[in-house]
Enzyme design. Structure first.
Site, PDB file in Angstrom:
ATOM      1  N   LYS A 116      62.178 -48.337  41.219  1.00  0.00           N
ATOM      2  CA  LYS A 116      62.602 -46.987  41.575  1.00  0.00           C
ATOM      3  C   LYS A 116      63.151 -46.901  43.001  1.00  0.00           C
ATOM      4  CE  LYS A 116      59.693 -44.271  38.440  1.00  0.00           C
ATOM      5  NZ  LYS A 116      59.291 -45.359  37.554  1.00  0.00           N
ATOM      6  N   HIS A 235      52.716 -36.113  32.656  1.00  0.00           N
ATOM      7  CA  HIS A 235      54.004 -36.795  32.779  1.00  0.00           C
ATOM      8  C   HIS A 235      54.471 -37.432  31.472  1.00  0.00           C
ATOM      9  CE1 HIS A 235      53.532 -36.123  37.052  1.00  0.00           C
ATOM     10  NE2 HIS A 235      52.378 -36.758  37.029  1.00  0.00           N
ATOM     11  N   GLU A 293      65.318 -41.375  37.987  1.00  0.00           N
ATOM     12  CA  GLU A 293      65.338 -42.756  37.512  1.00  0.00           C
ATOM     13  C   GLU A 293      66.300 -42.860  36.342  1.00  0.00           C
ATOM     14  OE1 GLU A 293      61.582 -43.993  35.894  1.00  0.00           O
ATOM     15  OE2 GLU A 293      61.201 -42.039  34.996  1.00  0.00           O
ATOM     16  N   ARG A 297      67.899 -47.784  28.107  1.00  0.00           N
ATOM     17  CA  ARG A 297      67.658 -48.000  26.677  1.00  0.00           C
ATOM     18  C   ARG A 297      67.880 -46.692  25.949  1.00  0.00           C
ATOM     19  NH1 ARG A 297      63.075 -45.091  26.477  1.00  0.00           N
ATOM     20  NH2 ARG A 297      61.560 -45.259  28.173  1.00  0.00           N
TER      21      ARG A 297
END
Length: 662
Positions: A116, A235, A293, A297
């Site tokens: 990150k 989250h 971020e 995929r």
């Protein structure tokens, strides 16, 4: 060019990829662990290869076994799905070194976004807005605390290699920083092998808005609009939708342009998602979103994007992997209506959303034919009779609804969830239904803190309707369906010369014993004695009558338990064994038992040690999460019954306390 593709994954995403690949005329290969030998994705594929025992480290994370399976079956390409090896650049390089095609981005692009801190520095250089914070290499605790003070509280500590909420801690005051940092580092080390963190300003009314991007090897990059994933718990995303409610066209254009620039900056190819945090306090605006971020995929929530664009993103992935150009340019992409997706999990909302296990004795989804064409979609990796095990993520299915408006899509999703029936394990169905009824979510006023603020109300259960125990008793007594060999004698079932027959059924529900008397009114007709609640059985199932209102209901017996489904909620009743009643000697407050099957990671006490109520005593790892078990009261540890590294079952005793003095 390739004509056979191996899917290096399991569950619903593996089944999803296989469906599209076969529709494109490709042959498919599934890989599986011992636990998945008869799984849905294995049955769907043309071929299947065993790659190891149940633990992911010995099966789905074994890159060499997956590549060997592709070679042995003649597969020319590998699709990673999401999770597992999907964002592992070393795996990508190994696939390509074996002469195979990886259906995903280049290893260099994955590495560029893998950490990150480095990713945010790269985005800053590319002109993409980034959340204010510390993204440097230094990891000294006192220095990080100073940086947090400079940024200004509240701050978010995030494992730089993290994902899925792991290694993330919200810190609202300086006094809590040291403990939060230690926890984030430990979780980052355990989950990703990397304890390094970054510190960012916490946006107080945050919305999680992500942009789906697609790029090909010819230099074309487009975005397929946004998804709002703000409804999160710890989250973890719970409900996602597209497009984002309240998104102005000019902000969508700005966010989309930033996402495309981010993908170009790292030479991206394939499907990816740029995640932004947006300040929702004053509505979505051009100067109020920042890069968080990139997920290199396909995302779990990609079906909502497919619903509003009419596209198949897996098909696009395969075409790009074949070297084809993107099928459409940016100005050819449009939004049609609104879509909402709910993630159905085997988890217990009443026990802090602990993952659950169990065999799916019943798994029924509403018939899509009941809805307008394309209005309902269910992506599932399990079917009735399959087991939810402690080895993998406990997702049962994704339920996706589409409508011309957000209100229509939400209404359809609510209807679909109410008609969904799961038996054999607890689920979050009731929680999802409560979320859809939430006033703030219904109006589009959402942020990532909504669930946390209103958790008590969202998990509160309404009183059980009076007719539910009647249905449970009927099913427990085997009266909810015609007997085997049903014929003319059924008309006399329960008949007595001296009057109506009565059946007494004893059930247990949440610690309460219920004695329910059912009185027969005629063939297939019963009522609960002393009430006006009646139930009729016909060829279509059960019909309940309460105060003149008639409606259909569902109940089913599974061994020694009964499930009743009513208005989107499942009620489970135990059928007690009268011979076992005398053996019920519980440990009460003197024992700490495993709440689910799992691995004992740590035991934080020893025999003879004094402990206080709430003190952590053991850490149990199950379904990729750690759960801390605490002392139920003040006392002294009497015995340690499980050691670190041992596998335990639901209900196994781990520690006991000395009995309390009289």
């Amino acid at each position: 060019m390739f004509d056979k593709i191996l899917i290096a994954n399991r569950g619903e995403i593996a089944a999803r990829v296989i469906t599209t690949a076969r529709a494109m005329g490709l042959r498919t290969v599934a890989v599986h662990s011992d636990a998945d030998a008869d799984a849905v994705h294995v049955r769907l594929a043309d071929e299947a290869v065993r790659i190891g025992p149940a633990p992911v480290g010995q099966s789905y994370l074994r890159a060499e076994a997956i590549i060997e399976a592709a070679r042995a079956t003649g597969a020319g390409a590998i699709h990673p799905g999401y999770g597992f090896l999907s964002e592992n650049p070393d795996f990508v390089e190994a696939v390509e070194a074996a002469g195979l095609v990886f259906v995903g981005p280049p290893a260099a692009a994955i590495r560029a976004m893998g950490l990150k801190d480095a990713a945010k520095k790269r985005m800053e250089e590319a002109g993409v807005p980034v959340v204010p914070g510390y993204h440097g290499e230094g990891q000294d605790a006192s220095m990080l605390a100073e940086e947090a003070g400079r940024i200004g509280y509240p701050v978010l500590i995030k494992a730089r290699a993290g994902g899925g909420g792991k290694g993330m801690r919200l810190v609202e005051r300086a006094a809590d920083f040291a403990d939060a940092l230690e926890g984030a580092q430990a979780e980052g080390r355990a989950s990703f092998g990397d304890a390094a963190v970054l510190v960012e300003k916490y946006v107080t009314s945050p919305r999680h808005v992500e942009i789906q991007v697609f790029a090909d090897s010819h230099g074309n990059v487009v975005h397929l609009f946004e998804r709002d994933c703000s409804l999160q718990r710890r989250h973890q995303k719970v409900i996602e939708e597209a497009p984002a409610p309240g998104m102005p066209d000019h902000v969508r254009a700005a966010m989309g342009a930033a996402a495309v620039e981010a993908a170009r900056a790292i030479g991206y190819v394939g499907a990816g998602t740029i995640e932004f945090i947006a300040d929702g306090s004053k509505g979505l605006r051009e100067d109020g979103f920042w890069f968080m971020e990139m997920n290199t995929r396909l995302q779990v929530e990609h079906p909502v994007t497919e619903a509003i664009t009419g596209l198949d993103l897996v098909e696009w992935q395969i075409r790009v992997a074949r070297g084809e150009a993107l099928p459409l340019a940016q100005d050819q992409l449009t939004i049609n209506g609104h879509a909402v997706e709910a993630r159905l999990y085997a988890e217990d909302a009443d026990r802090g959303f602990l993952p659950a296990t169990g065999r799916l004795e019943r798994l029924r989804f509403p018939d899509a034919a009941r809805f307008e064409r394309g209005a309902l979609r269910v992506d599932a990796g399990v079917v009735e009779g399959d087991a939810i095990t402690p080895h993998y993520d406990p997702m049962i299915a994704k339920v996706i609804a589409h409508g011309a408006t957000r209100e229509e899509a939400m209404a359809r999703l609510h209807t679909a969830l109410e008609a969904t029936q799961v038996g054999g394990t607890v689920t979050n169905l009731g929680f999802l239904a409560a979320l859809l009824r939430h006033e703030g979510f219904a109006s589009g006023e959402v942020d990532t803190g909504l669930i946390g603020r209103d958790l008590d109300a969202l998990t509160a259960r309404p009183p059980m309707p009076d007719h539910v125990p009647v249905l449970a008793a009927l099913a427990a007594a085997g009266l909810d369906h015609p007997p085997a060999g049903d014929g003319p004698w059924d008309a006399l079932r329960g008949y007595r010369n001296w009057g109506a027959s009565e059946v007494h059924v004893v059930l247990e529900h949440e610690g309460e014993t219920l004695d329910i008397a059912l009185r027969r009114d005629g063939p297939g007709h019963w009522h609960r004695a002393g009430t006006g609640i009646g139930v009729s059985r016909d060829t279509r199932g059960l019909e309940v009558t309460v105060a003149g209102r008639r409606f259909r209901a569902e109940a089913a017996r599974h061994g020694a338990s009964v499930s009743v489904w009513d208005a989107g909620r499942a009620y489970v009743f135990a059928i007690p064994d009268p011979l076992a009643a005398a053996e019920a000697a519980g440990a009460g407050g003197n024992a700490i038992a495993a709440p689910m099957p799992g691995l004992v990671k740590r035991v934080r006490a020893e025999a003879g040690q004094k402990v206080e109520k709430g003190q952590p005593l053991a850490i149990l790892e199950a379904m990729k999460m750690e759960h801390t078990l605490t002392a139920p009261r003040d006392g002294v540890v009497a015995e340690i019954l499980a050691h670190e590294g041992s596998q335990v079952s639901d209900g196994d005793l781990l520690l006991t306390l000395e009995p309390e003095d009289d």
